[in-house]
Design a protein around this motif. Structure first.
Motif, PDB file in Angstrom:
ATOM      1  N   ILE A   1      21.575   0.725  -7.053  1.00 18.98           N
ATOM      2  CA  ILE A   1      20.219   1.331  -7.247  1.00 18.98           C
ATOM      3  C   ILE A   1      19.420   0.498  -7.109  1.00 18.98           C
ATOM      4  CG2 ILE A   1      18.607   2.134  -9.098  1.00 18.98           C
ATOM      5  CD1 ILE A   1      20.791   3.699  -9.978  1.00 18.98           C
ATOM      6  N   LEU A   2      19.284  -0.919  -7.491  1.00 13.84           N
ATOM      7  CA  LEU A   2      18.538  -2.163  -7.128  1.00 13.84           C
ATOM      8  C   LEU A   2      19.053  -2.337  -5.447  1.00 13.84           C
ATOM      9  CD1 LEU A   2      19.124  -4.328  -9.853  1.00 13.84           C
ATOM     10  CD2 LEU A   2      17.356  -2.839  -9.684  1.00 13.84           C
TER      11      LEU A   2
ATOM     12  N   CYS B   1      16.379  -2.243  -0.539  1.00 12.37           N
ATOM     13  CA  CYS B   1      15.683  -2.431   0.840  1.00 12.37           C
ATOM     14  C   CYS B   1      14.774  -1.329   1.039  1.00 12.37           C
ATOM     15  CB  CYS B   1      16.840  -1.039   1.707  1.00 12.37           C
ATOM     16  SG  CYS B   1      18.348  -1.684   1.922  1.00 12.37           S
ATOM     17  N   TRP B   2      14.036  -0.842   0.232  1.00 10.37           N
ATOM     18  CA  TRP B   2      12.610  -0.217   0.393  1.00 10.37           C
ATOM     19  C   TRP B   2      11.906  -1.519   0.416  1.00 10.37           C
ATOM     20  CZ3 TRP B   2       8.473  -0.068  -3.197  1.00 10.37           C
ATOM     21  CH2 TRP B   2       7.934   1.240  -3.403  1.00 10.37           C
ATOM     22  N   GLY B   3      11.963  -1.917  -1.018  1.00  8.69           N
ATOM     23  CA  GLY B   3      10.522  -2.767  -0.988  1.00  8.69           C
ATOM     24  C   GLY B   3      10.486  -3.559   0.537  1.00  8.69           C
TER      25      GLY B   3
ATOM     26  N   ARG C   1      11.174  -2.453   3.312  1.00  9.42           N
ATOM     27  CA  ARG C   1      10.303  -1.419   4.095  1.00  9.42           C
ATOM     28  C   ARG C   1       8.851  -2.007   4.083  1.00  9.42           C
ATOM     29  NH1 ARG C   1      13.746   2.879   3.097  1.00  9.42           N
ATOM     30  NH2 ARG C   1      11.584   4.043   2.662  1.00  9.42           N
ATOM     31  N   ILE C   2       8.455  -1.843   2.879  1.00 11.78           N
ATOM     32  CA  ILE C   2       7.361  -1.819   1.941  1.00 11.78           C
ATOM     33  C   ILE C   2       5.969  -2.865   2.787  1.00 11.78           C
ATOM     34  CG2 ILE C   2       6.122  -1.588   0.807  1.00 11.78           C
ATOM     35  CD1 ILE C   2       7.005   1.294   1.114  1.00 11.78           C
ATOM     36  N   ARG C   3       7.928  -4.281   2.699  1.00  9.86           N
ATOM     37  CA  ARG C   3       6.759  -5.561   2.431  1.00  9.86           C
ATOM     38  C   ARG C   3       6.568  -5.287   4.441  1.00  9.86           C
ATOM     39  NH1 ARG C   3       8.885 -11.141   1.006  1.00  9.86           N
ATOM     40  NH2 ARG C   3      10.275  -9.202  -0.680  1.00  9.86           N
ATOM     41  N   LYS C   4       7.228  -5.101   5.169  1.00  9.67           N
ATOM     42  CA  LYS C   4       7.278  -5.034   6.831  1.00  9.67           C
ATOM     43  C   LYS C   4       5.707  -4.394   6.933  1.00  9.67           C
ATOM     44  CE  LYS C   4       9.379  -3.872  11.111  1.00  9.67           C
ATOM     45  NZ  LYS C   4      10.472  -3.827  11.413  1.00  9.67           N
TER      46      LYS C   4
END
Length: 124
Positions: A102-103, A108-110, A112-115
């Motif tokens: 989960i982490l 991975c989501w983080g 993408r959001i950062r980019k």
């Protein structure tokens, strides 16, 4: 430290967190340092000193407090060895190991959001 009044806003807000599963789960791993500890433990057992050195600017008191909260939530376990000098190791529990994928997905989501946010801020 005094006891929190039952009618305090803080106590009432805790009730809402407890009643909803997702905020409750986040409350167990949330905070400034806990996710960093959990990432460090992905590689296996770590001694207290290793965790302390790996995370800049955290006091021993804060490290101890945060680790105890994770231990109380049954996410990590603490093993004390009867040696001189004393040796204490931390590792994931079985329940804690369920968090690892989960982490990783959250990481991975983080990324993408950062980019995305970085690209948006550079366009302004």
């Amino acid at each position: 430290m005094g006891k929190i009044k039952e009618t305090s806003t803080n106590n009432i807000n805790k009730q809402y967190i407890i009643e909803c599963d997702t905020p409750y789960a986040i409350s167990q791993i949330g905070g400034r340092w806990k996710l960093l500890f959990l990432c460090q433990l992905e590689g296996g057992k770590k001694r207290f000193g290793e965790l302390h050195k790996s995370i800049c600017n955290i006091t021993e008191r804060m490290l101890t407090t945060q680790l105890r909260e994770l231990e109380k939530s049954s996410i990590i376990k603490r093993t004390v060895y009867a040696e001189v000098p004393p040796r204490v190791e931390y590792e994931y529990t079985e329940m804690g190991l369920e968090l690892v994928p989960i982490l990783k997905q959250l990481g991975c989501w983080g990324a993408r959001i950062r980019k995305i946010t970085k690209e948006e801020s550079s366009e302004e």
